[in-house]
Design a protein around this motif. Structure first.
Motif, PDB file in Angstrom:
ATOM      1  N   HIS A  39      30.671  38.449  35.435  1.00  0.00           N
ATOM      2  CA  HIS A  39      30.869  39.640  34.600  1.00  0.00           C
ATOM      3  C   HIS A  39      30.515  40.944  35.323  1.00  0.00           C
ATOM      4  O   HIS A  39      30.512  42.011  34.708  1.00  0.00           O
ATOM      5  N   VAL A  40      30.239  40.853  36.628  1.00  0.00           N
ATOM      6  CA  VAL A  40      29.921  42.051  37.418  1.00  0.00           C
ATOM      7  C   VAL A  40      30.945  42.216  38.532  1.00  0.00           C
ATOM      8  O   VAL A  40      31.223  41.267  39.274  1.00  0.00           O
ATOM      9  N   ASP A  41      31.513  43.415  38.652  1.00  0.00           N
ATOM     10  CA  ASP A  41      32.485  43.708  39.701  1.00  0.00           C
ATOM     11  C   ASP A  41      31.954  44.821  40.587  1.00  0.00           C
ATOM     12  O   ASP A  41      31.380  45.804  40.098  1.00  0.00           O
ATOM     13  N   PHE A  42      32.154  44.674  41.907  1.00  0.00           N
ATOM     14  CA  PHE A  42      31.836  45.730  42.857  1.00  0.00           C
ATOM     15  C   PHE A  42      33.151  46.238  43.431  1.00  0.00           C
ATOM     16  O   PHE A  42      33.929  45.476  44.005  1.00  0.00           O
ATOM     17  N   ILE A  43      33.417  47.536  43.255  1.00  0.00           N
ATOM     18  CA  ILE A  43      34.648  48.146  43.744  1.00  0.00           C
ATOM     19  C   ILE A  43      34.293  49.309  44.648  1.00  0.00           C
ATOM     20  O   ILE A  43      33.477  50.166  44.297  1.00  0.00           O
ATOM     21  N   GLN A  64      25.705  39.621  47.707  1.00  0.00           N
ATOM     22  CA  GLN A  64      25.977  38.195  47.549  1.00  0.00           C
ATOM     23  C   GLN A  64      25.625  37.736  46.135  1.00  0.00           C
ATOM     24  O   GLN A  64      26.379  36.980  45.500  1.00  0.00           O
ATOM     25  N   LYS A  65      24.496  38.202  45.632  1.00  0.00           N
ATOM     26  CA  LYS A  65      24.102  37.857  44.264  1.00  0.00           C
ATOM     27  C   LYS A  65      25.056  38.459  43.250  1.00  0.00           C
ATOM     28  O   LYS A  65      25.500  37.786  42.308  1.00  0.00           O
ATOM     29  N   ILE A  66      25.396  39.734  43.444  1.00  0.00           N
ATOM     30  CA  ILE A  66      26.274  40.423  42.500  1.00  0.00           C
ATOM     31  C   ILE A  66      27.651  39.776  42.445  1.00  0.00           C
ATOM     32  O   ILE A  66      28.251  39.617  41.377  1.00  0.00           O
ATOM     33  N   ASN A  67      28.177  39.380  43.597  1.00  0.00           N
ATOM     34  CA  ASN A  67      29.496  38.748  43.635  1.00  0.00           C
ATOM     35  C   ASN A  67      29.524  37.395  42.934  1.00  0.00           C
ATOM     36  O   ASN A  67      30.591  36.898  42.556  1.00  0.00           O
TER      37      ASN A  67
END
Length: 364
Positions: free
Chosen positions: A92-96, A85-88
Motif C-alpha cells: 500500500h506504499v508507493d515511491f515515485i 527496500q522496506k517501503i517497496n
C-alpha cells in the motif's frame, strides 16, 4: 522514516500512501551521526561507532569515554537502501521519483503537482524546506550549521579509529564559531567536516582549504585521496515552524522544526518525533505536542541569541561547558531528557555573563 513507519503499522494497511522525491536516493550524499544509549533501531545500518570522543578547544582539550552512550554513524546510501527496500515491500506504499512543484489545499483535499502528474490526498506531510520563511521574520535569530566534508584515504596510518573528534575548536575562529569534525572509519580513512555555526555561508574553496590545512597541521598529512565529498546547511533557530501547519498539510523534518536549534542534530530527533507522531495521526489529534518542552526551547533561544549577536562566543561557551561538565550530562541535556536539577548543573557550567545578558534581553 515516516513512510516506513506508516507502512509497517497495521492501522494504515487500508490506506494508500505515496512517497514523492525528486531524487532516486541511490548515492551517499550525506552522513548522519547521533549518540544513543545501548542498542537501537538503526544498529543494522550503523557503519561505525565510537565509545570515545575528543573535544578540542583553544585552552582546554580532552578525550572522553562516553559510556553508556555510543556515538554512531549512518551513511546516507545505507539508510536509503535499507528504508527503500522496506517501503517497496509494502503493497500500500508507493515511491515515485518526481519533483513536487506545487501544493494547493482546498476544503476537502490537497492537490500536489509534479512536473509530470497531479495527485490528490486528504492529508500530506512535507519536508520541503523554504529558508525564505526564516529570513523574512525578525522575531527569532537564524543561524546555519553549514559544512563541507571530505572522506579521505591516506597512504600511511593517520587516524585513531577508536575516537571521534566531536568538536575541535583549535582551528582559527575568524570571529565565527568554527570547528573541525573528524569521524575515522579506520587508521587510513576518515570523514573530515569543516563546520560553522554562523549566519552566512562561505565560498566553497574556504571550507576545502581549511580541511587541507587541518590534515597537514594536525595529522602531518599532505598525501591523500578524496573518496567522497558532501556539503550541507542546517537551520538553527527557535522559530515555531508549526504555525504553518494546516488541517491537511503538516510540515516534518527540518521544515517542521525537528532540528535541535542549538546543535543542528536532526536525524535521531526525527526518529523520536515520528514515533510520537504516529499515535497522533491515528487519533486525529493536533501535532502541537511535538514541540520541544518550553524550557528547552528557551535554553536554545538564549544560546542562539548569543551566537547571533556575538558569533565568536561559540568556542568559549562549548569549551567552558565541556571543561566543567561530563559529556554524558551534556548529551542528556541536548536530548531534552534532564530534570530541573540537571538543567541547573548544565546552566551553572556555562559562562555566566553571556547567558545573563541574553536572558535579560529576552525578558525586558
Amino acid at each position: 522514516m515516516l513512510a516506513n513507519a506508516l507502512g509497517q503499522d497495521a492501522y494504515f494497511q487500508d490506506k494508500r500512501i505515496l512517497l514523492l522525491d525528486k531524487d532516486p536516493k541511490k548515492t551517499n550524499d550525506r552522513t548522519w551521526c547521533f549518540w544513543e544509549r545501548g542498542s537501537g533501531q538503526f544498529d543494522p545500518i550503523v557503519a561505525k561507532s565510537w565509545n570515545n570522543i575528543f573535544f578540542g578547544g583553544q585552552v582546554f582539550s580532552q578525550q572522553f569515554n562516553i559510556e553508556p552512550y555510543t556515538y554512531k554513524l549512518v551513511r546516507g546510501s545505507d539508510f536509503y537502501q535499507d528504508h527503500l527496500q522496506k517501503i517497496n515491500a509494502y503493497a500500500h506504499v508507493d515511491f515515485i521519483e518526481e519533483e513536487v512543484v506545487g501544493i494547493v489545499e482546498s476544503k476537502d483535499e490537497v492537490r500536489v503537482s509534479t512536473a509530470k502528474n497531479e495527485y490528490t490526498s486528504p492529508q500530506i506531510f512535507t519536508s520541503v524546506f523554504d529558508f525564505k520563511t526564516l529570513k523574512d521574520q525578525q522575531k527569532y535569530p537564524v543561524l546555519q550549521q553549514h559544512f563541507v566534508g571530505w572522506l579521505v584515504a591516506t597512504k600511511e596510518p593517520t587516524f585513531n579509529e577508536d575516537e571521534a573528534v566531536f568538536m575541535d575548536f583549535s582551528v582559527e575562529q575568524r570571529n565565527n564559531t568554527r570547528f573541525m569534525y573528524v569521524l575515522p572509519y579506520s587508521e587510513n580513512t576518515a570523514l573530515l567536516e569543516y563546520t560553522l555555526f554562523s549566519e552566512n555561508l562561505l565560498p566553497i574553496d574556504e571550507y576545502e582549504k581549511a580541511i587541507k590545512d587541518y590534515l597537514n597541521l594536525k595529522y602531518h598529512c599532505t598525501e591523500f585521496e578524496i573518496l567522497e565529498k558532501e556539503q550541507g546547511s542546517i537551520p538553527m533557530t527557535s522559530y515555531d515552524f508549526q504555525v504553518h501547519n494546516t488541517k491537511r498539510i503538516q510540515y516534518i523534518g527540518s521544515a517542521g522544526g525537528w532540528t535541535k536549534p542549538s546543535t543542528g542534530y536532526t536525524f535521531y530527533n526525527t526518529s523520536k518525533k515520528i514515533r510520537d507522531l504516529i499515535p497522533l495521526i491515528k487519533n486525529n489529534q493536533p501535532f502541537t505536542s511535538l514541540r520541544s518542552q518550553r524550557k528547552f526551547w528557551f535554553y536554545d533561544l538564549l544560546l542562539l541569541d548569543i551566537l547571533f549577536s556575538q558569533n565568536d562566543k561559540g568556542q568559549y561557551i562549548f569549551e567552558t561547558l565541556f571543561k566543567n561538565r561530563p559529556p554524558q550530562l551534556i548529551f542528556k541535556f541536548l536530548d531534552e531528557e534532564t530534570s530541573l536539577w540537571e538543567d541547573i548543573q548544565i546552566i551553572s557550567g556555562c559562562p555566566k555573563k553571556e547567558f545573563i545578558k541574553a536572558l535579560l534581553g529576552r525578558l525586558f
